[in-house]
Design a protein around this motif. Structure first.
Motif, short mmCIF file in Angstrom:
data_model
loop_
_atom_site.label_atom_id
_atom_site.label_comp_id
_atom_site.label_asym_id
_atom_site.label_seq_id
_atom_site.Cartn_x
_atom_site.Cartn_y
_atom_site.Cartn_z
N LYS A 210 0.84 -1.21 0.00
CA LYS A 210 0.00 0.00 0.00
C LYS A 210 0.87 1.26 0.00
O LYS A 210 0.54 2.27 -0.61
N GLU A 211 1.99 1.18 0.70
CA GLU A 211 2.86 2.35 0.82
C GLU A 211 3.73 2.55 -0.42
O GLU A 211 3.89 3.67 -0.90
N VAL A 212 4.28 1.47 -0.96
CA VAL A 212 5.13 1.65 -2.16
C VAL A 212 4.29 2.02 -3.38
O VAL A 212 4.83 2.58 -4.34
N ASP A 213 3.01 1.74 -3.36
CA ASP A 213 2.13 2.21 -4.43
C ASP A 213 2.16 3.73 -4.48
O ASP A 213 2.27 4.33 -5.57
N TYR A 214 2.10 4.37 -3.31
CA TYR A 214 2.22 5.83 -3.27
C TYR A 214 3.62 6.27 -3.67
O TYR A 214 3.79 7.25 -4.41
N HIS A 215 4.65 5.58 -3.19
CA HIS A 215 6.03 5.96 -3.53
C HIS A 215 6.23 5.96 -5.05
O HIS A 215 6.87 6.85 -5.60
N ARG A 216 5.68 4.93 -5.70
CA ARG A 216 5.80 4.82 -7.15
C ARG A 216 5.08 5.97 -7.84
O ARG A 216 5.62 6.60 -8.76
N ASP A 217 3.87 6.27 -7.40
CA ASP A 217 3.11 7.36 -8.02
C ASP A 217 3.82 8.70 -7.82
O ASP A 217 3.87 9.53 -8.74
N HIS A 218 4.36 8.91 -6.64
CA HIS A 218 5.09 10.14 -6.35
C HIS A 218 6.26 10.30 -7.32
O HIS A 218 6.47 11.39 -7.89
N ALA A 219 7.02 9.24 -7.52
CA ALA A 219 8.17 9.30 -8.42
C ALA A 219 7.74 9.54 -9.86
O ALA A 219 8.35 10.34 -10.59
N ILE A 220 6.69 8.86 -10.29
CA ILE A 220 6.20 9.02 -11.67
C ILE A 220 5.79 10.48 -11.93
O ILE A 220 6.14 11.06 -12.96
N GLN A 221 5.05 11.05 -11.00
CA GLN A 221 4.59 12.42 -11.19
C GLN A 221 5.76 13.40 -11.30
O GLN A 221 5.72 14.34 -12.09
N TRP A 222 6.81 13.16 -10.52
CA TRP A 222 7.96 14.05 -10.59
C TRP A 222 8.76 13.83 -11.87
O TRP A 222 9.31 14.80 -12.44
N VAL A 223 8.87 12.60 -12.34
CA VAL A 223 9.55 12.36 -13.61
C VAL A 223 8.84 13.13 -14.73
O VAL A 223 9.48 13.82 -15.55
N LEU A 224 7.52 13.05 -14.76
CA LEU A 224 6.75 13.75 -15.79
C LEU A 224 6.91 15.26 -15.64
O LEU A 224 7.03 15.99 -16.65
N ARG A 225 6.89 15.73 -14.44
CA ARG A 225 7.00 17.17 -14.19
C ARG A 225 8.37 17.71 -14.60
O ARG A 225 8.48 18.76 -15.25
N LEU A 226 9.43 16.99 -14.23
CA LEU A 226 10.78 17.45 -14.55
C LEU A 226 11.07 17.31 -16.05
O LEU A 226 11.69 18.20 -16.66
N ALA A 227 10.62 16.20 -16.63
CA ALA A 227 10.86 16.00 -18.07
C ALA A 227 10.09 16.99 -18.92
O ALA A 227 10.52 17.36 -20.02
#
Length: 278
Positions: A160-177
């Motif tokens: 349940k927790e790493v699901d959020y960790h993954r989403d957090h990272a994905i959103q930042w990759v998209l934002r930075l890219a």
């Protein structure tokens, strides 16, 4: 309370079982790990512990106040996973989670080289998080079906927790890219820098062969990982890196040059004042 009063009591009859806070936080159970299960639990516990220590560095240094909180919370989640896994690993040798965290030397750790990579700039940390969280999501998704009840329970909670960790990272990759030229340049470089350390996560080892039905077989997690990463990189209009992969060796106690310094910082208080409580 009379029968008529009880009938209209909005809370009903409520009892709360006593549970030690220490046991709750550490995932304590009565089970004792076999030597092979303990070795496998060290793999996973050390990955979570070292990554947690790395992310804690960002508190007061993140680019936004909200990210101070977010990365701190992710670090705490990972520390919780590490505590549960190290406590279970320690049952095979009579050691506590603190013994394993603070009183092992570098060659006794079993973390992968990915989590040992320097934080670098924010893009570098996010690229490492994208790989680590996506891998951990696939790992715990499989491990919750383990024939070992303790590993299955830890995985169920951690997922349940790493699901959020993954989403957090994905959103930042998209934002930075998709941000400025500078942020995109840094994101491209960061993905390239962490990519050589991906393969080690999915290498099968003799211990996982011996733990069929208990451990998640690393090579079987790769397809799910690749599926997510391919979609994320495509949406961010980033190319998947190609080229050489690292030799790795973390599962066998051979580590990247950064781990020794990180451990000296993490362990100094416990080693200088062994047995102290506060």
């Amino acid at each position: 309370m009379s029968e008529s009063e009880d009938r209209f009591d909005t809370h009903g009859s409520v009892t709360v079982d006593e549970l030690s806070l220490t046991a709750e936080l550490s995932g304590e159970s009565e089970a004792t790990a076999t030597p092979d299960v303990a070795e496998y639990a060290l793999w996973l516990g050390d990955d979570a512990l070292i990554l947690s220590q790395q992310l804690g560095w960002w508190i007061t240094r993140a680019p936004e106040l909200e990210e101070d909180v977010a990365l701190g919370n992710i670090a705490l989640d990972l520390l919780g996973h590490a505590r549960s896994l190290l406590r279970y690993a320690g049952t095979a040798s009579g050691r506590t989670e603190d013994d394993l965290a603070y009183f092992r030397d570098e060659h006794e750790f079993r973390c992968a080289w990915l989590v040992e990579q320097p934080n670098g700039d924010f893009a570098q940390t996010i690229a490492r998080q994208l790989v680590a969280a996506t891998y951990m999501f696939e790992l715990y998704s499989a491990l919750r079906h383990s024939n070992d009840p303790t590993l299955a329970a830890i995985a169920e909670k951690s997922l349940k927790e790493v699901d959020y960790h993954r989403d957090h990272a994905i959103q930042w990759v998209l934002r930075l890219a998709g941000g400025t030229d500078e942020s995109r340049t840094r994101m491209v470089r960061a993905i390239g820098d962490v990519w050589p350390y991906v393969d080690e996560l999915f290498r099968d080892e003799p211990v996982t062969d011996r733990l069929r039905g208990i451990a998640a077989r690393p090579s079987e997690l790769r397809a799910g990982f690749d599926g997510v990463i391919t979609v994320v990189l495509a949406e961010a209009e980033l190319e998947q890196p190609t080229g050489p992969t690292s030799s790795g060796g973390g599962r066998h106690g051979r580590h990247f040059s950064t781990l020794g310094h990180l451990l000296s910082e993490m362990q100094v208080l416990a080693r200088r004042h062994p047995g102290v409580t506060w």
